[in-house]
Design a protein around this motif. Sequence first.
Motif, PDB file in Angstrom:
ATOM      1  N   SER A  92     -37.225   6.374  42.066  1.00  0.00           N
ATOM      2  CA  SER A  92     -36.766   5.031  41.710  1.00  0.00           C
ATOM      3  C   SER A  92     -37.896   4.003  41.717  1.00  0.00           C
ATOM      4  O   SER A  92     -37.692   2.849  41.327  1.00  0.00           O
ATOM      5  N   VAL A  93     -39.078   4.404  42.170  1.00  0.00           N
ATOM      6  CA  VAL A  93     -40.214   3.484  42.274  1.00  0.00           C
ATOM      7  C   VAL A  93     -41.048   3.545  40.995  1.00  0.00           C
ATOM      8  O   VAL A  93     -41.386   4.626  40.511  1.00  0.00           O
ATOM      9  N   VAL A 105     -44.339  -0.602  42.836  1.00  0.00           N
ATOM     10  CA  VAL A 105     -43.605  -1.830  43.137  1.00  0.00           C
ATOM     11  C   VAL A 105     -42.442  -1.493  44.057  1.00  0.00           C
ATOM     12  O   VAL A 105     -41.617  -0.623  43.740  1.00  0.00           O
ATOM     13  N   LEU A 106     -42.376  -2.172  45.186  1.00  0.00           N
ATOM     14  CA  LEU A 106     -41.266  -2.023  46.119  1.00  0.00           C
ATOM     15  C   LEU A 106     -40.362  -3.233  45.956  1.00  0.00           C
ATOM     16  O   LEU A 106     -40.664  -4.320  46.425  1.00  0.00           O
ATOM     17  N   ASP A 107     -39.252  -3.037  45.254  1.00  0.00           N
ATOM     18  CA  ASP A 107     -38.313  -4.125  45.007  1.00  0.00           C
ATOM     19  C   ASP A 107     -36.892  -3.584  45.069  1.00  0.00           C
ATOM     20  O   ASP A 107     -36.664  -2.444  45.499  1.00  0.00           O
ATOM     21  N   SER A 124     -32.061   0.695  54.812  1.00  0.00           N
ATOM     22  CA  SER A 124     -32.191   1.339  53.508  1.00  0.00           C
ATOM     23  C   SER A 124     -33.629   1.238  52.996  1.00  0.00           C
ATOM     24  O   SER A 124     -34.180   2.209  52.466  1.00  0.00           O
ATOM     25  N   SER A 125     -34.237   0.084  53.172  1.00  0.00           N
ATOM     26  CA  SER A 125     -35.625  -0.107  52.747  1.00  0.00           C
ATOM     27  C   SER A 125     -36.562   0.807  53.529  1.00  0.00           C
ATOM     28  O   SER A 125     -37.512   1.378  52.974  1.00  0.00           O
ATOM     29  N   LYS A 126     -36.312   0.948  54.809  1.00  0.00           N
ATOM     30  CA  LYS A 126     -37.145   1.811  55.642  1.00  0.00           C
ATOM     31  C   LYS A 126     -37.063   3.265  55.186  1.00  0.00           C
ATOM     32  O   LYS A 126     -38.069   3.994  55.215  1.00  0.00           O
ATOM     33  N   GLN A 127     -35.877   3.690  54.763  1.00  0.00           N
ATOM     34  CA  GLN A 127     -35.727   5.068  54.285  1.00  0.00           C
ATOM     35  C   GLN A 127     -36.591   5.317  53.053  1.00  0.00           C
ATOM     36  O   GLN A 127     -37.191   6.382  52.908  1.00  0.00           O
ATOM     37  N   THR A 128     -36.651   4.332  52.174  1.00  0.00           N
ATOM     38  CA  THR A 128     -37.501   4.460  50.984  1.00  0.00           C
ATOM     39  C   THR A 128     -38.972   4.511  51.379  1.00  0.00           C
ATOM     40  O   THR A 128     -39.738   5.358  50.895  1.00  0.00           O
TER      41      THR A 128
END
Length: 230
Positions: A92-93, A105-107, A124-128
């Motif tokens: 997804s990145v 890009v981390l969005d 959720s962000s930490k998992q990514t």
Amino acid sequence: MKSHNFKRKQKLTYLIILLMILGSCKTMKNTEIAASIGAVGGAVIGGVIGDNISEEAEIGAIIGGIAGATVGGIIGHQMDQQAKKIEEEMPSVAVERVEEDIYIVLDKESGVYFKSNQHNLNESSKQTINKLVDILKEYPNSNVLIEGHTDNVGKEEANFMLSKFRAQSVRDYLVRQGIEKQRFIVKYYGESQPKYDNNTSQGKSKNRRVEVIISPNEELKRQAVAQIKE
């Protein structure tokens, strides 16, 4: 006249050898081959212009250009492998290769979401980001530039500091997961570099982002030089 023609033929022979070497670099992308040819071509041209440059200098320029292209190819291959790994593990990145660097890009679209006027990372962000942790550990010979951005909600001065805190949040989380702090540089731009329309809620959410640029470090460059000497 014969000596002059001999030199030119000799230079042509070196150029042919050079192109054969570059043509054999199957692991290099087309853009990297083009960049290498351009760099080496510059070295060759610089070495052969005019009749006042010695034959030794001309040959040295060609050999130096070949060595530089080979080192660049080794580094480029390593960065290609790392970019491919990011694409596989973090589909997804958005991933982009620019010269030697990897841009991601981390969005919201990538699974790293910052609420308006906040900089903390949710679970959720930490998992990514955990997936990026594993890749940075697998490829330790890189430097990481982290850039923070915001939407245009609120005062410009406040957004400038908010973008700093967002970049630092990502950096600090990566460090807590075991990535060496000295690998990181943090920059922040507030609301000054929007990628999307700040007049829409969707655009605002995408502009609340952190961008990451991964670059080869000096150790990787030394390894590449050592490899061509073997």
